[in-house]
Design a protein around this motif. Structure first.
Motif, mmCIF file in Angstrom:
data_model
loop_
_atom_site.group_PDB
_atom_site.id
_atom_site.type_symbol
_atom_site.label_atom_id
_atom_site.label_comp_id
_atom_site.label_asym_id
_atom_site.label_seq_id
_atom_site.Cartn_x
_atom_site.Cartn_y
_atom_site.Cartn_z
ATOM 1 N N VAL A 71 0.834 -1.120 -0.160
ATOM 2 C CA VAL A 71 -0.083 -0.017 0.017
ATOM 3 C C VAL A 71 0.890 1.132 -0.029
ATOM 4 C CG1 VAL A 71 -1.930 1.449 1.181
ATOM 5 C CG2 VAL A 71 -1.759 -1.272 1.282
ATOM 6 N N ALA A 72 1.946 1.384 0.796
ATOM 7 C CA ALA A 72 2.967 2.247 0.981
ATOM 8 C C ALA A 72 3.642 2.769 -0.571
ATOM 9 C CB ALA A 72 3.926 1.958 2.002
ATOM 10 N N ASP A 73 3.785 1.398 -1.029
ATOM 11 C CA ASP A 73 4.626 1.682 -2.412
ATOM 12 C C ASP A 73 3.734 2.289 -3.305
ATOM 13 O OD1 ASP A 73 7.093 0.623 -1.542
ATOM 14 O OD2 ASP A 73 6.392 -1.427 -2.057
ATOM 15 N N MET A 74 2.496 1.907 -3.376
ATOM 16 C CA MET A 74 1.602 2.440 -4.425
ATOM 17 C C MET A 74 1.063 3.718 -4.037
ATOM 18 S SD MET A 74 2.000 -0.098 -6.427
ATOM 19 C CE MET A 74 0.996 0.298 -7.654
ATOM 20 N N MET A 75 1.388 4.086 -2.866
ATOM 21 C CA MET A 75 0.435 5.655 -2.345
ATOM 22 C C MET A 75 1.274 7.083 -3.221
ATOM 23 S SD MET A 75 -0.054 6.616 1.420
ATOM 24 C CE MET A 75 -1.471 5.390 1.625
ATOM 25 N N GLN A 76 0.940 7.371 -4.079
ATOM 26 C CA GLN A 76 1.640 8.456 -4.556
ATOM 27 C C GLN A 76 0.540 9.499 -4.927
ATOM 28 O OE1 GLN A 76 4.807 8.931 -4.980
ATOM 29 N NE2 GLN A 76 5.652 7.085 -4.982
ATOM 30 N N MET A 77 0.367 10.604 -3.824
ATOM 31 C CA MET A 77 -0.497 11.495 -4.096
ATOM 32 C C MET A 77 0.173 12.570 -3.125
ATOM 33 S SD MET A 77 -3.652 9.854 -1.908
ATOM 34 C CE MET A 77 -3.575 9.047 -0.433
ATOM 35 N N ASP A 78 -0.264 14.104 -3.710
ATOM 36 C CA ASP A 78 0.127 15.160 -2.733
ATOM 37 C C ASP A 78 -0.948 15.395 -1.785
ATOM 38 O OD1 ASP A 78 1.559 17.273 -1.857
ATOM 39 O OD2 ASP A 78 2.268 18.269 -3.521
ATOM 40 N N CYS A 79 -0.862 15.134 -0.539
ATOM 41 C CA CYS A 79 -1.496 15.496 0.532
ATOM 42 C C CYS A 79 -1.100 16.826 1.314
ATOM 43 C CB CYS A 79 -1.921 14.584 1.431
ATOM 44 S SG CYS A 79 -2.466 13.062 0.542
ATOM 45 N N LYS A 80 -0.272 17.732 0.706
ATOM 46 C CA LYS A 80 0.461 18.994 1.540
ATOM 47 C C LYS A 80 -0.656 19.596 2.078
ATOM 48 C CE LYS A 80 4.333 21.888 1.245
ATOM 49 N NZ LYS A 80 4.117 22.264 2.529
ATOM 50 N N ASN A 81 -2.028 19.829 1.265
ATOM 51 C CA ASN A 81 -2.585 20.829 1.824
ATOM 52 C C ASN A 81 -3.775 20.211 2.647
ATOM 53 O OD1 ASN A 81 -1.510 22.931 0.259
ATOM 54 N ND2 ASN A 81 -2.710 22.353 -1.614
ATOM 55 N N LEU A 82 -3.710 19.053 2.751
ATOM 56 C CA LEU A 82 -4.971 18.156 3.621
ATOM 57 C C LEU A 82 -4.408 18.193 5.119
ATOM 58 C CD1 LEU A 82 -6.161 15.359 1.372
ATOM 59 C CD2 LEU A 82 -7.135 17.428 1.902
ATOM 60 N N HIS A 83 -2.871 18.338 5.333
ATOM 61 C CA HIS A 83 -2.482 18.318 6.532
ATOM 62 C C HIS A 83 -2.599 16.982 7.259
ATOM 63 C CE1 HIS A 83 -1.545 22.706 6.159
ATOM 64 N NE2 HIS A 83 -2.777 22.625 5.777
ATOM 65 N N THR A 84 -2.282 15.761 6.570
ATOM 66 C CA THR A 84 -2.590 14.607 6.903
ATOM 67 C C THR A 84 -1.579 14.004 7.938
ATOM 68 O OG1 THR A 84 -3.648 13.966 4.755
ATOM 69 C CG2 THR A 84 -3.198 12.239 6.140
ATOM 70 N N LEU A 85 -1.754 13.403 9.036
ATOM 71 C CA LEU A 85 -0.608 12.946 9.797
ATOM 72 C C LEU A 85 -0.765 11.450 9.952
ATOM 73 C CD1 LEU A 85 1.606 13.547 12.222
ATOM 74 C CD2 LEU A 85 -0.231 13.183 13.697
ATOM 75 N N PHE A 86 0.303 10.717 9.627
ATOM 76 C CA PHE A 86 0.481 9.267 9.685
ATOM 77 C C PHE A 86 0.966 8.742 10.967
ATOM 78 C CE2 PHE A 86 -0.165 9.720 5.237
ATOM 79 C CZ PHE A 86 -0.942 8.743 4.781
ATOM 80 N N VAL A 87 0.561 7.855 11.623
ATOM 81 C CA VAL A 87 0.947 7.310 12.934
ATOM 82 C C VAL A 87 0.755 5.617 12.882
ATOM 83 C CG1 VAL A 87 0.540 9.335 14.331
ATOM 84 C CG2 VAL A 87 -1.322 7.266 13.905
#
Ligand code: G3H
Length: 255
Positions: A71-87
């Protein structure tokens, strides 16, 4: 969508929804037990489901495993403006570093231009250490973030496969075998009825915390995981299942 229609994937999805009593099921072609590229397709399909649900200021908690790594390998998107936090959803469960939740969490953040926080705690701790470590301010801060996550993405494993792959104590092995565990998720082992028969004491998200999460996305494929998937979905916290044809056909065969 037309291709999915004629290849029967839509029919499998409908049958699975009915069997698992789940509103959102997504099936990709192939069997990831036999073909490694199917895991990447699972990853791609999972990323699409995440994209559809991601809003501003979300906290996304992720578990470990090879499927989550895809999933991490296939994840290509720009979420800069969404302020997503991964934990990471939980501390280490004895996985090798590339399959650890921390590693996968950092990778997802890098691939989406987002932020991440990591959880540095020992794999499996004694009850005394557990009680004191969760009050440690740096750990507590991350635990609070984990508990307020809006989206959880997790893998599902075959119980014995997972117990073999991880550092599993003699007492846990005993609980897993005498309890007839078939599936594993989050360090919890489930029997065919979906009951917890063994729980690895790690720090982080607990099963009951899933009740407060808007989107719990399970991603798991391969015919060998059919029973595991059914058991884990049986506990009723999942909102979306992303799986493959191999797992879907095997699961429906046993009904
Ligand atoms: O908890 C389940 C496992 O993390 C699944 O691992 O994706 O490598 O089969 P896997």
């Amino acid at each position: 969508d037309f291709m999915r229609e004629i290849s029967g994937l839509k029919v499998l999805e409908e049958k699975l929804k009915e069997t698992l009593k789940l509103k959102n099921v997504f099936v990709v072609a192939g069997n990831s037990d036999d073909s490694p590229w199917v895991k990447r397709e699972l990853g791609r399909a999972c990323v699409s489901r995440i994209k559809e649900r991601l809003t501003v200021n979300n906290i996304v908690a992720v578990t470990g495993g090879t499927t989550l790594a895809a999933v991490a390998d296939m994840m290509q998107m720009d979420c800069k403006n969404l302020h997503t936090l991964f934990v990471p959803a939980r501390g280490g469960v004895g996985e090798s570093v590339e399959n650890e939740a921390n590693t996968i969490c950092a990778k997802m953040a890098q691939h989406t231009n987002s932020n991440y926080r990591l959880l540095y705690v020992p794999d499996q701790v004694s009850s005394e250490v557990y009680a004191s470590i969760v009050t440690e301010p740096s750990v507590k801060e991350i635990l609070d973030l984990i508990k307020s996550s809006n989206i959880v993405i997790h893998g599902i494993g075959d119980a014995v496969t997972m117990a073999r792959r991880r550092s599993t104590s003699a007492a846990e092995w005993d609980a897993i075998t005498t309890g007839h565990a078939v599936g594993e998720a989050f360090g919890y082992y489930f029997n065919e009825q979906g009951e917890v028969v063994c729980k690895v004491r790690t720090i982080g998200m607990q099963l009951e915390d899933l009740q407060n999460v808007s989107h719990v996305i399970a991603v798991a494929g391969g015919a060998s995981k059919a029973k595991a998937i059914q058991a884990v979905i049986g506990q009723g916290h999942t909102s979306i299942l992303v799986t493959d044809e191999g797992a879907a056909r095997e699961l429906l065969k046993s009904i």
